[in-house]
Design a protein around this motif. Structure first.
Motif, PDB file in Angstrom:
ATOM      1  N   GLY A  87       0.797  -1.226   0.000  1.00 53.34           N
ATOM      2  CA  GLY A  87       0.000   0.000   0.000  1.00 53.34           C
ATOM      3  C   GLY A  87       0.827   1.272   0.000  1.00 53.34           C
ATOM      4  O   GLY A  87       0.271   2.367  -0.024  1.00 53.34           O
ATOM      5  N   GLU A  93      -2.417  -9.549  -5.707  1.00 52.77           N
ATOM      6  CA  GLU A  93      -3.858  -9.475  -5.998  1.00 52.77           C
ATOM      7  C   GLU A  93      -4.695  -9.986  -4.825  1.00 52.77           C
ATOM      8  O   GLU A  93      -5.784  -9.494  -4.567  1.00 52.77           O
ATOM      9  CB  GLU A  93      -4.165 -10.315  -7.242  1.00 52.77           C
ATOM     10  CG  GLU A  93      -3.719  -9.641  -8.537  1.00 52.77           C
ATOM     11  CD  GLU A  93      -3.985 -10.527  -9.747  1.00 52.77           C
ATOM     12  OE1 GLU A  93      -5.155 -10.873 -10.002  1.00 52.77           O
ATOM     13  OE2 GLU A  93      -2.988 -10.890 -10.428  1.00 52.77           O
ATOM     14  N   VAL A 136      -4.018  -9.765  -1.648  1.00 51.53           N
ATOM     15  CA  VAL A 136      -3.921  -8.973  -0.406  1.00 51.53           C
ATOM     16  C   VAL A 136      -5.239  -8.295  -0.065  1.00 51.53           C
ATOM     17  O   VAL A 136      -5.691  -8.316   1.068  1.00 51.53           O
ATOM     18  CB  VAL A 136      -2.795  -7.917  -0.517  1.00 51.53           C
ATOM     19  CG1 VAL A 136      -2.847  -6.949   0.664  1.00 51.53           C
ATOM     20  CG2 VAL A 136      -1.452  -8.574  -0.578  1.00 51.53           C
ATOM     21  N   GLY A 137      -5.914  -7.725  -1.069  1.00 48.61           N
ATOM     22  CA  GLY A 137      -7.113  -6.939  -0.763  1.00 48.61           C
ATOM     23  C   GLY A 137      -8.384  -7.756  -0.702  1.00 48.61           C
ATOM     24  O   GLY A 137      -9.456  -7.225  -0.422  1.00 48.61           O
ATOM     25  N   MET A 138      -8.297  -9.066  -0.975  1.00 49.40           N
ATOM     26  CA  MET A 138      -9.546  -9.858  -1.041  1.00 49.40           C
ATOM     27  C   MET A 138     -10.029 -10.245   0.341  1.00 49.40           C
ATOM     28  O   MET A 138      -9.253 -10.478   1.257  1.00 49.40           O
ATOM     29  CB  MET A 138      -9.297 -11.139  -1.847  1.00 49.40           C
ATOM     30  CG  MET A 138      -9.162 -10.875  -3.336  1.00 49.40           C
ATOM     31  SD  MET A 138      -9.076 -12.502  -4.155  1.00 49.40           S
ATOM     32  CE  MET A 138      -8.618 -12.024  -5.804  1.00 49.40           C
ATOM     33  N   ARG A 178      -8.983 -13.835   2.269  1.00 53.00           N
ATOM     34  CA  ARG A 178      -8.003 -14.204   1.247  1.00 53.00           C
ATOM     35  C   ARG A 178      -7.244 -15.489   1.587  1.00 53.00           C
ATOM     36  O   ARG A 178      -6.725 -16.159   0.723  1.00 53.00           O
ATOM     37  CB  ARG A 178      -7.038 -13.056   1.058  1.00 53.00           C
ATOM     38  CG  ARG A 178      -6.284 -12.768   2.342  1.00 53.00           C
ATOM     39  CD  ARG A 178      -5.784 -11.391   2.501  1.00 53.00           C
ATOM     40  NE  ARG A 178      -4.980 -11.326   3.732  1.00 53.00           N
ATOM     41  CZ  ARG A 178      -4.271 -10.291   4.082  1.00 53.00           C
ATOM     42  NH1 ARG A 178      -4.245  -9.211   3.316  1.00 53.00           N
ATOM     43  NH2 ARG A 178      -3.562 -10.296   5.177  1.00 53.00           N
TER      44      ARG A 178
END
Ligand SMILES: Nc1ncnc2c1ncn2[C@@H]1O[C@H](COP(=O)(O)OP(=O)(O)OP(=O)(O)O)[C@@H](O)[C@H]1O
Ligand SMILES: Nc1ncnc2c1ncn2[C@@H]1O[C@H](COP(=O)(O)OP(=O)(O)OP(=O)(O)O)[C@@H](O)[C@H]1O
Ligand SMILES: [Mg+2]
Ligand SMILES: [Mg+2]
Lengths: 254, 254
Positions: A100, B97, B99-101, B104
């Protein structure tokens, strides 16, 4: 000015750390001021030089995540002309933490700023992946040294590595070059070794170092004594190979 | 019901893929329905079975990132009782990809759902890191098999791996156990091999398999023919070792 060389290959166990430690130590033994940066959460380069990550207040993790400077991180080693920026286990979480951040690929490059005046060579040891730690290493570097083990699986990963290098050259570091390709764990008794070495030389031509590092048990023993090969057994074939590599690297860099 | 075993160790080149391919093939040779999942972007397990990632429309990457099912992904191999969920190079980007799910770490476990009725054993080959791919592998598994190379650096990484396993047990998968610890690339002529093997047995006791996999060039040649060792050279010591391991794994699992 200094030369910053990143040692990278996402294939595991190909000799990245063994090359980083022993090439840096070989140059330092020739009184050339050298810095080794341990960017791998496993911190093998740190222990390969006889140092314990738990002994340090600061590490490369702090440089990447909370603006600590190299000045505050660098420590001496058993060799006068070799300094180390140690790793820490916290680096395991760094890749997720970096995702981030703004300009996350450039953090290492920016932090290196002033250090380039102090050392003739800076080596960066990378973990076996193409994640943000290795990307930081490739973005910070002038060139990349690619160790390739004489094994079939090691050949397979090359195209992926070259794609990543091309991507970095296009988007993050247009001056990044291939410093050289190093054949490691070469065993002249094995056909597989000969075949792989031939294929590597056919594929990379001039870029392949004349020196091939032979499989030599002394190289794998030396980290257990916390010493680079030149201090553990200078007469071993492994030590001779890495000193020959050091001279080739010096030749290429004037 | 099925047994899901993840093969993991963040140290590179310790024999994860060689174990995943040859243990799965060994069980399949005994007519035991087995699935191998290739979770490594290097896709060595896929090519070790003679398959090309570019030949497939779908891979494990699609399962993790866009709800593709295993049904749509699984392919046959040269062995009747062995199926493969192939890797793809796109997995390189998957960790960022993911990380934000949401949830996860559980994506693989959820996707496996129905598959457990079809196979007696499911093996998951992991990349050399403790990132979200390996975490998915550990969260989906009943147990983890840890290959350890007879080298000093390979010993160093163990405490970090065990910490990660404990973390997973506490927060993501409380039933995760250690299936076993496997000594790999053992060379009885080297003191280093003997010392490391002794330390591993002293540290892990009963958890260490009686079978140690010896260093055997036939094991490193077989992937270049796209065959597991049992199809490449069944009489080799490497093949005998992996068949002995298969029997031990069967014994432990009734
Ligand atoms: N030329 C050699 N002869 C014998 N053993 C070697 C040689 N080079 C490296 N080794 C040993 O092989 C193992 C793998 O080498 P090393 O750890 O340097 O690879 P790496 O690419 O840094 O691994 P990783 O991908 O985990 O970072 C180590 O145990 C090391 O001691
Ligand atoms: N017992 C053995 N004898 C000889 N060679 C072996 C043996 N086991 C594995 N190898 C070879 O050593 C190399 C490393 O093994 P392998 O690729 O299976 O390790 P890995 O842990 O899966 O590596 P990575 O960390 O890159 O995923 C390969 O080239 C393989 O062919
Ligand atoms: Mg290393
Ligand atoms: Mg592997």
């Amino acid at each position: 000015d200094t030369k910053i060389i990143t040692i990278a290959n996402q294939k595991g166990g190909v000799g990245k750390t063994t090359t980083a430690v022993n090439l840096a130590a070989g140059l330092a033994a020739c009184e050339i001021p050298t810095l080794l940066i341990d960017l791998d959460p496993q911190s093998n380069a740190t222990s390969g030089l006889g140092l314990e990550t738990s002994a340090f207040q600061r590490s490369v993790y702090d440089i990447l995540t909370n603006n600590t400077t190299f000045d505050e991180t660098i420590v001496n080693t058993q060799l006068d002309c070799l300094d180390l920026a140690p790793s820490s286990h916290q680096l395991v979480g760094a890749e997720v933490e970096l995702v981030g951040m703004l300009a996350r690929e450039h953090i290492l490059r920016k932090a290196l700023g002033e250090m380039t005046k102090r050392y003739d060579f800076i080596f960066i040891d990378c973990p076996p992946s193409l994640g943000l730690l290795t990307v930081n290493g490739l973005t910070a570097a002038d060139s990349v040294l690619i160790p390739i083990q004489c094994e079939y699986y090691a050949l397979e990963g090359l195209s992926q590595l070259l794609n990543t290098i091309r991507l970095i050259q296009r988007q993050l570091n247009k001056n990044l070059e291939i410093e050289g390709v190093l054949i490691t764990m070469y065993d002249s008794r094995l056909n597989l070794s000969k075949q792989v070495a031939e294929e590597v030389r056919a594929y990379f031509g001039e870029k392949v170092y004349k020196t091939a590092i032979q499989r030599n048990v002394r190289l794998s023993e030396s980290p257990s004594y916390g010493k680079p090969i030149i201090l553990y057994d200078a007469s071993s074939i492994g030590s001779q190979n890495y000193m020959a590599l050091a001279s080739e690297v010096l030749e290429h860099n004037g």
